[in-house]
Design an enzyme around this catalytic site. Structure first.
Site, PDB file in Angstrom:
ATOM      1  N   LYS A 165       0.794   4.152  -2.886  1.00 11.04           N
ATOM      2  CA  LYS A 165       0.511   5.458  -2.549  1.00 11.04           C
ATOM      3  C   LYS A 165       1.768   6.637  -2.734  1.00 11.04           C
ATOM      4  O   LYS A 165       1.644   7.774  -3.123  1.00 11.04           O
ATOM      5  CB  LYS A 165      -0.056   5.612  -1.206  1.00 11.04           C
ATOM      6  CG  LYS A 165      -1.325   4.768  -1.124  1.00 11.04           C
ATOM      7  CD  LYS A 165      -2.442   5.385  -1.862  1.00 11.04           C
ATOM      8  CE  LYS A 165      -3.797   4.650  -1.804  1.00 11.04           C
ATOM      9  NZ  LYS A 165      -5.016   5.321  -2.395  1.00 11.04           N
ATOM     10  N   TYR A 182       0.728  -1.140  -0.034  1.00 13.74           N
ATOM     11  CA  TYR A 182      -0.003   0.008   0.142  1.00 13.74           C
ATOM     12  C   TYR A 182       0.782   1.261   0.124  1.00 13.74           C
ATOM     13  O   TYR A 182       0.636   2.480  -0.864  1.00 13.74           O
ATOM     14  CB  TYR A 182      -0.915   0.112   1.481  1.00 13.74           C
ATOM     15  CG  TYR A 182      -1.803   0.983   1.395  1.00 13.74           C
ATOM     16  CD1 TYR A 182      -3.195   0.874   0.637  1.00 13.74           C
ATOM     17  CD2 TYR A 182      -1.660   2.103   2.070  1.00 13.74           C
ATOM     18  CE1 TYR A 182      -3.924   1.695   0.903  1.00 13.74           C
ATOM     19  CE2 TYR A 182      -2.709   3.180   2.239  1.00 13.74           C
ATOM     20  CZ  TYR A 182      -4.080   3.014   1.633  1.00 13.74           C
ATOM     21  OH  TYR A 182      -4.981   3.994   1.743  1.00 13.74           O
TER      22      TYR A 182
END
Ligand code: CAA
Length: 241
Positions: A151, A147
């Site tokens: 991101k 993640y």
């Protein structure tokens, strides 16, 4: 004619609140989703916002979905790349599937979706692209290698696309929310949640509305000089210049 906005992952959480806020601000809005039919139907009934089901990690599905939205509502002026998932675990336990799942949905989707609207925006000389990143893309997070990488990639994508389209009336910005009170937080263990809240100077989780108002701000015609930026919305949990 009202400007048209498309929000991915737009039927729950930050996406749903952003879609609603854009509608209230006068936009024609389309909300994409992929899995939760029940939540999407409820959202449509409550808001009157049309829903479109496709997987943002699938390039061909994105092109077909965008064509359908354009046929129904008109050319897309505002794209909010919000759809995202977590598959939290430490790297030494992470499967290849957990890695690719998060990279495909949270990062490759930005290519799939933005590629599908950018030529039309360039031709029309107008566009607003808003990418939802995360505090954990800025600082990295234990248990979120996939993640955090996706991101952080979102921020680089934003800055590069902003430069390429700056002379075409198109702005491209990222919002980096901190820990927001949505379904995504449901997977965080209770004791971890308490620890996280302790790290937020404002003393609470953010609300989806806190992010939605930033989406509306960046989507505005008047926000034409704000591009390539990252708007941090994290209750002072992590501060970057
Ligand atoms: N820093 C340092 N050490 C940590 C740590 C941290 N942040 N978190 C956990 N550890 C340590 C623990 O103390 C533990 O050490 P001991 O064995 O010595 O006690 C060890 O790592 C293992 O921790 P867990 O027992 O929690 O391990 P687990 O395998 O059961 O779970 C995990 C690991 C899945 C990462 C779990 O800790 C977790 O879910 N953490 C939260 C991750 C997170 O913040 N996710 C954000 C979701 S919301 C979101 O993503 C939206 C957004 O954009 C912000």
């Amino acid at each position: 004619m009202a400007r048209v906005a498309l929000v991915t992952g737009g039927t729950r959480g930050i996406g749903a609140l952003s879609a609603k806020a854009l509608k209230e601000a006068g936009y024609g809005v389309a909300a994409n989703y992929v899995r939760n039919d029940e939540a999407a139907a409820k959202f449509k009934e409550e808001t009157g916002i049309p829903i479109y089901k496709w997987d943002v990690s699938d390039f061909a599905a994105c092109q077909a979905g965008i064509r359908k939205v354009v046929a129904d509502l008109g050319p897309i002026d505002v794209l909010v790349n919000n759809a995202g998932i977590t598959r939290d675990t430490t790297l030494h336990k992470m499967s290849l599937e957990d890695w690719h799942g998060v990279i495909d949905t949270n990062l490759n989707s930005l290519f799939n979706m933005t590629r599908g609207v950018i030529e039309s925006m360039r031709e029309r000389g107008y566009g607003r692209i808003i990418n939802i990143s995360s505090i954990n893309g800025q600082k990295g997070q234990f248990g979120q290698v996939n993640y955090s990488a996706a991101k952080a990639g979102t921020l680089g994508f934003t800055k590069a696309v902003a430069q390429e389209n700056a002379t075409k009336g198109i702005t491209v910005n990222a919002i980096a929310p901190g820990y927001i009170n949505t379904d995504m937080m449901a997977g965080v263990p209770e004791k971890m949640l308490e620890k996280i809240i302790g790290q937020i100077p404002v003393g609470r989780l953010g609300e989806a509305e806190d992010v939605a108002r930033c989406v509306v701000f960046l989507a505005a015609d008047e926000a034409s000089f704000i591009t390539g930026s990252t708007l941090t919305v994290n209750g002072a949990q992590y501060l970057t210049s």
